[in-house]
Design a protein around this motif. Structure first.
Motif, mmCIF file in Angstrom:
data_model
loop_
_atom_site.group_PDB
_atom_site.id
_atom_site.type_symbol
_atom_site.label_atom_id
_atom_site.label_comp_id
_atom_site.label_asym_id
_atom_site.label_seq_id
_atom_site.Cartn_x
_atom_site.Cartn_y
_atom_site.Cartn_z
ATOM 1 N N ILE A 94 0.856 -1.187 0.000
ATOM 2 C CA ILE A 94 0.000 0.000 0.000
ATOM 3 C C ILE A 94 0.892 1.236 0.000
ATOM 4 O O ILE A 94 1.802 1.350 0.818
ATOM 5 C CB ILE A 94 -0.931 0.021 1.226
ATOM 6 C CG1 ILE A 94 -1.815 -1.236 1.260
ATOM 7 C CG2 ILE A 94 -1.812 1.275 1.220
ATOM 8 C CD1 ILE A 94 -2.669 -1.348 2.501
ATOM 9 N N TYR A 95 0.620 2.139 -0.927
ATOM 10 C CA TYR A 95 1.381 3.383 -1.005
ATOM 11 C C TYR A 95 0.396 4.527 -1.235
ATOM 12 O O TYR A 95 -0.382 4.510 -2.195
ATOM 13 C CB TYR A 95 2.399 3.321 -2.145
ATOM 14 C CG TYR A 95 3.232 4.589 -2.297
ATOM 15 C CD1 TYR A 95 4.207 4.910 -1.352
ATOM 16 C CD2 TYR A 95 3.026 5.448 -3.372
ATOM 17 C CE1 TYR A 95 4.961 6.061 -1.493
ATOM 18 C CE2 TYR A 95 3.783 6.601 -3.518
ATOM 19 C CZ TYR A 95 4.747 6.905 -2.567
ATOM 20 O OH TYR A 95 5.488 8.056 -2.684
ATOM 21 N N LYS A 96 0.424 5.492 -0.325
ATOM 22 C CA LYS A 96 -0.493 6.641 -0.382
ATOM 23 C C LYS A 96 -1.947 6.182 -0.473
ATOM 24 O O LYS A 96 -2.728 6.628 -1.303
ATOM 25 C CB LYS A 96 -0.148 7.552 -1.566
ATOM 26 C CG LYS A 96 1.168 8.295 -1.399
ATOM 27 C CD LYS A 96 1.391 9.276 -2.544
ATOM 28 C CE LYS A 96 2.691 10.051 -2.329
ATOM 29 N NZ LYS A 96 2.956 11.011 -3.428
ATOM 30 N N HIS A 97 -2.289 5.235 0.398
ATOM 31 C CA HIS A 97 -3.655 4.708 0.544
ATOM 32 C C HIS A 97 -4.147 3.961 -0.700
ATOM 33 O O HIS A 97 -5.349 3.765 -0.873
ATOM 34 C CB HIS A 97 -4.645 5.832 0.884
ATOM 35 C CG HIS A 97 -4.233 6.645 2.071
ATOM 36 N ND1 HIS A 97 -4.231 6.146 3.353
ATOM 37 C CD2 HIS A 97 -3.783 7.927 2.166
ATOM 38 C CE1 HIS A 97 -3.814 7.083 4.186
ATOM 39 N NE2 HIS A 97 -3.529 8.172 3.498
ATOM 40 N N ARG A 98 -3.224 3.551 -1.570
ATOM 41 C CA ARG A 98 -3.617 2.794 -2.758
ATOM 42 C C ARG A 98 -2.830 1.480 -2.810
ATOM 43 O O ARG A 98 -1.615 1.455 -2.566
ATOM 44 C CB ARG A 98 -3.363 3.588 -4.040
ATOM 45 C CG ARG A 98 -4.216 4.833 -4.169
ATOM 46 C CD ARG A 98 -4.275 5.309 -5.603
ATOM 47 N NE ARG A 98 -4.981 4.369 -6.457
ATOM 48 C CZ ARG A 98 -5.248 4.612 -7.751
ATOM 49 N NH1 ARG A 98 -4.842 5.738 -8.309
ATOM 50 N NH2 ARG A 98 -5.897 3.723 -8.468
ATOM 51 N N ASN A 99 -3.537 0.401 -3.135
ATOM 52 C CA ASN A 99 -2.876 -0.893 -3.302
ATOM 53 C C ASN A 99 -2.086 -0.894 -4.614
ATOM 54 O O ASN A 99 -2.526 -0.321 -5.622
ATOM 55 C CB ASN A 99 -3.908 -2.026 -3.328
ATOM 56 C CG ASN A 99 -4.656 -2.141 -2.015
ATOM 57 O OD1 ASN A 99 -4.135 -1.781 -0.970
ATOM 58 N ND2 ASN A 99 -5.877 -2.641 -2.068
ATOM 59 N N TYR A 100 -0.948 -1.560 -4.592
ATOM 60 C CA TYR A 100 -0.144 -1.624 -5.814
ATOM 61 C C TYR A 100 0.455 -3.021 -5.964
ATOM 62 O O TYR A 100 0.623 -3.766 -5.005
ATOM 63 C CB TYR A 100 0.972 -0.569 -5.807
ATOM 64 C CG TYR A 100 2.119 -0.866 -4.857
ATOM 65 C CD1 TYR A 100 3.203 -1.658 -5.260
ATOM 66 C CD2 TYR A 100 2.119 -0.381 -3.550
ATOM 67 C CE1 TYR A 100 4.257 -1.942 -4.386
ATOM 68 C CE2 TYR A 100 3.162 -0.662 -2.670
ATOM 69 C CZ TYR A 100 4.222 -1.442 -3.099
ATOM 70 O OH TYR A 100 5.249 -1.738 -2.243
ATOM 71 N N LEU A 101 0.788 -3.345 -7.202
ATOM 72 C CA LEU A 101 1.470 -4.598 -7.537
ATOM 73 C C LEU A 101 2.594 -4.249 -8.513
ATOM 74 O O LEU A 101 2.347 -3.629 -9.560
ATOM 75 C CB LEU A 101 0.499 -5.595 -8.171
ATOM 76 C CG LEU A 101 1.079 -6.956 -8.591
ATOM 77 C CD1 LEU A 101 1.634 -7.698 -7.385
ATOM 78 C CD2 LEU A 101 0.010 -7.797 -9.277
ATOM 79 N N LEU A 102 3.830 -4.639 -8.179
ATOM 80 C CA LEU A 102 5.011 -4.273 -8.958
ATOM 81 C C LEU A 102 5.703 -5.514 -9.494
ATOM 82 O O LEU A 102 5.937 -6.482 -8.757
ATOM 83 C CB LEU A 102 5.984 -3.471 -8.086
ATOM 84 C CG LEU A 102 7.322 -3.096 -8.722
ATOM 85 C CD1 LEU A 102 7.121 -2.012 -9.766
ATOM 86 C CD2 LEU A 102 8.310 -2.630 -7.653
ATOM 87 N N PHE A 103 6.042 -5.484 -10.789
ATOM 88 C CA PHE A 103 6.840 -6.527 -11.425
ATOM 89 C C PHE A 103 8.125 -5.876 -11.949
ATOM 90 O O PHE A 103 8.069 -4.854 -12.643
ATOM 91 C CB PHE A 103 6.095 -7.164 -12.606
ATOM 92 C CG PHE A 103 4.856 -7.903 -12.221
ATOM 93 C CD1 PHE A 103 4.895 -9.265 -11.978
ATOM 94 C CD2 PHE A 103 3.637 -7.247 -12.113
ATOM 95 C CE1 PHE A 103 3.744 -9.955 -11.628
ATOM 96 C CE2 PHE A 103 2.488 -7.923 -11.771
ATOM 97 C CZ PHE A 103 2.544 -9.281 -11.521
ATOM 98 N N LEU A 104 9.262 -6.495 -11.644
ATOM 99 C CA LEU A 104 10.551 -5.984 -12.128
ATOM 100 C C LEU A 104 11.399 -7.168 -12.565
ATOM 101 O O LEU A 104 11.525 -8.155 -11.830
ATOM 102 C CB LEU A 104 11.253 -5.182 -11.038
ATOM 103 C CG LEU A 104 12.567 -4.477 -11.411
ATOM 104 C CD1 LEU A 104 12.708 -3.176 -10.630
ATOM 105 C CD2 LEU A 104 13.783 -5.376 -11.145
ATOM 106 N N ASN A 105 11.930 -7.083 -13.764
ATOM 107 C CA ASN A 105 12.790 -8.168 -14.255
ATOM 108 C C ASN A 105 13.872 -7.603 -15.168
ATOM 109 O O ASN A 105 13.727 -6.517 -15.750
ATOM 110 C CB ASN A 105 11.967 -9.215 -15.002
ATOM 111 C CG ASN A 105 11.277 -8.663 -16.228
ATOM 112 O OD1 ASN A 105 10.173 -8.140 -16.134
ATOM 113 N ND2 ASN A 105 11.923 -8.784 -17.385
#
Length: 319
Positions: free
Chosen positions: A266-277
């Motif tokens: 959660i960042y700034k009251h928003r859910n997030y999903l991060l992919f990095l490759n």
């Protein structure tokens, strides 16, 4: 007790009827108050005429709804309306109700007609749109299933060819087999999504993002996958979200070199999903169709998807 689930169209229809009924009710109240005031004005004018006749001692027959008395009367049947001593003017209790009753019946009659006409217009308009949408979905589903069927037939032939070529044991055969397996997986995912388009395609529910990601995660022996996720609940359509995650993971398995990093929070009251490759070969890449499709699925569910390619490939989804 079983919960009653209403479609979006039904909710809009009921809300429209509620607003319309409230509007008609306010109009009717204003109309009744206006009519009531007009009746009172007419009655006062009538009483003034009787007052003139009484002052000049002119005999007259006053109506049954009006009583003129020198003394105060009880209020069981008549109500005091005006005083002009020594005369008290009483009006029958049901006088106003009897004159407004016909007006109310007329208003109810027209209100019913208005509600019925608007309801029928809404029903036939929305019903036609829903049927058109169903036809488009059915056609779209049929086209994709026919396409996947043709691909299945092609893959069946290629599988036989692979079995014949495996004895050669060279790298070209391995690449063909790998391509076959990828295409077979893609077609299976596409068929599953297409078949589920008409099953609760608009159903929005609370979904545990972490659990769903574990179900979709495609492991690759060549990649080092590091996952750092927490239990996050997001609102969306399960089929759309499953297909979105499958597309992203499939894209990673095709183009990542050695590692994948997945994180949610959660960042700034928003859910997030991060992919990095990292990127296996900077000179090669797809046409971006998978990412474009993922962006379409995100917009459909009210999510936001962004990606960036430099030294690493980063995809960020905010819910």
């Amino acid at each position: 007790m079983k919960d009653i689930s209403l479609s979006f169209e039904s909710k809009v229809f009921l809300l429209m009827l509620l607003v319309l009924m409230m509007g008609l009710t306010m109009i009717n109240l204003i109309f009744i108050m206006t009519i009531n005031g007009q009746i009172e004005d007419n009655l006062r004018q009538e009483i003034r005429n009787y007052q003139i006749l009484l002052k000049h001692n002119i005999p007259f027959d006053y109506p049954e709804y009006l009583k003129i008395s020198k003394n105060e009367m009880d209020g069981k049947r008549y109500t005091l309306f005006e005083v002009d001593k020594p005369n008290f003017f009483y009006v029958k209790n049901s006088y106003f109700q009897e004159r407004i009753k016909d007006k109310i019946l007329l208003m109810v009659y027209w209100d019913f007609i208005i509600l019925m006409v608007i309801s029928l217009l809404y029903y036939f308009t929305v019903h036609r749109m829903i049927l058109k949408e169903k036809r488009v979905r059915s056609s779209f589903e049929a086209i994709l299933l026919i396409f996947s069927h043709k691909l299945r037939n092609y893959l069946s032939t290629q599988k036989i060819n692979l079995e014949l070529l495996k004895g050669l044991n060279n790298s070209a055969v391995s690449r063909i087999e790998e391509s076959y397996n990828r295409l077979n997986t893609d077609i299976s995912a596409m068929e599953n999504y297409v078949r589920n388009i008409n099953i609760a395609s608009e159903k929005i529910e609370e979904i545990n993002l972490n659990n769903l990601l574990k179900d979709i995660l495609i492991f690759n022996k060549k990649l080092k996958i590091k996952v750092k996720t927490s239990d996050l609940m997001v609102k969306g359509n399960r089929y759309d979200l499953e297909f979105l995650l499958f597309i992203l993971m499939d894209n990673i398995n095709k183009y990542a070199k050695s590692f994948v990093y997945i994180r949610s929070g959660i960042y700034k009251h928003r859910n997030y999903l991060l992919f990095l490759n990292d990127i296996a070969d900077k000179q090669s890449g797809g046409l971006g169709v998978g990412l474009s499709l993922g962006e379409i699925l995100c917009r459909k569910s009210g999510f936001r998807m962004r990606w960036k390619k430099n030294r690493y490939f980063i995809v960020l989804i905010t819910f």
